[in-house]
Design a protein around this motif. Structure first.
Motif, PDB file in Angstrom:
ATOM      1  N   ALA A   1       0.831  -1.212   0.000  1.00 14.77           N
ATOM      2  CA  ALA A   1       0.000   0.000   0.000  1.00 14.77           C
ATOM      3  C   ALA A   1       0.859   1.253   0.000  1.00 14.77           C
ATOM      4  CB  ALA A   1      -0.941  -0.005   1.201  1.00 14.77           C
ATOM      5  N   ALA A   2       1.863   1.292   0.862  1.00 17.71           N
ATOM      6  CA  ALA A   2       2.742   2.466   0.928  1.00 17.71           C
ATOM      7  C   ALA A   2       3.472   2.672  -0.395  1.00 17.71           C
ATOM      8  CB  ALA A   2       3.732   2.317   2.075  1.00 17.71           C
ATOM      9  N   THR A   3       3.867   1.573  -1.041  1.00 17.80           N
ATOM     10  CA  THR A   3       4.547   1.662  -2.337  1.00 17.80           C
ATOM     11  C   THR A   3       3.614   2.254  -3.386  1.00 17.80           C
ATOM     12  OG1 THR A   3       5.992  -0.203  -1.811  1.00 17.80           O
ATOM     13  CG2 THR A   3       5.695   0.318  -4.146  1.00 17.80           C
ATOM     14  N   HIS A   4       2.373   1.779  -3.441  1.00 19.51           N
ATOM     15  CA  HIS A   4       1.415   2.306  -4.417  1.00 19.51           C
ATOM     16  C   HIS A   4       1.105   3.781  -4.161  1.00 19.51           C
ATOM     17  CE1 HIS A   4       0.739  -1.383  -6.545  1.00 19.51           C
ATOM     18  NE2 HIS A   4       0.343  -2.020  -5.452  1.00 19.51           N
ATOM     19  N   ILE A   5       0.952   4.131  -2.905  1.00 18.44           N
ATOM     20  CA  ILE A   5       0.682   5.533  -2.558  1.00 18.44           C
ATOM     21  C   ILE A   5       1.874   6.404  -2.956  1.00 18.44           C
ATOM     22  CG2 ILE A   5       0.355   7.139  -0.625  1.00 18.44           C
ATOM     23  CD1 ILE A   5      -1.280   4.863   0.747  1.00 18.44           C
TER      24      ILE A   5
END
Length: 158
Positions: free
Chosen positions: A100-104
């Motif tokens: 999730a942090a990577t996509h954000i």
């Protein structure tokens, strides 16, 4: 006789949210972001955000739409999208995963946020970037992933 246009109040409901999030009208999308931000605040019920919420309890697609809304092209709506994303990161457990942090972070780095000339957008973007680092679980690769994306994509300075 010319009748001045009167801006209609935009009412957002869960039933209309999917369509409204993809509306061609920026002010409709912005109201969706504000609507979801208020739903997170309601779900917190006065508690301090501590990644205690499940995104799906606020809105069934919340975890998946956050990276998408950070690609918002309208500056005013983008500020609302970043504010929602920061509250999401602070409040919802889904934001703590490396994925999730990577996509954000990819959406932040490749979207209009970091390259904005608006000081409000840049301040909100910095807040979200720092929040992603702050919420990273101890021992996870999240911080490394977020920083790698920043270093690989750089920041466009204006």
């Amino acid at each position: 006789n010319i009748v001045p246009s009167v801006e209609q109040e935009i009412i957002t409901t869960f039933q209309e949210l999917n369509n409204s999030l993809s509306s061609s009208k920026w002010h409709v999308r912005k109201e969706c972001y504000v609507f979801l931000l208020n739903k997170i605040l309601s779900a917190l019920a006065g508690s301090e955000p501590q990644n205690q919420l499940e995104g799906q309890d606020v809105y069934g697609h919340l975890d998946s739409i956050i990276p998408q809304i950070l690609k918002e092209k309208n500056a005013v709506a983008l500020d609302a999208a970043i504010s929602l994303s920061t509250l999401y990161a602070d409040s919802c457990i889904g934001a703590c995963s490396v994925e999730a942090a990577t996509h954000i972070m990819l959406s932040l780095a490749k979207g209009p946020a970091f390259s904005s000339s608006r000081s409000s957008t840049l301040a909100l973007t910095e807040d979200l970037f720092l929040k992603l680092i702050e919420i990273s679980p101890e021992g996870s690769q999240t911080i490394d992933s977020v920083l790698d994306i920043l270093f690989q994509n750089g920041i466009k300075s204006r």
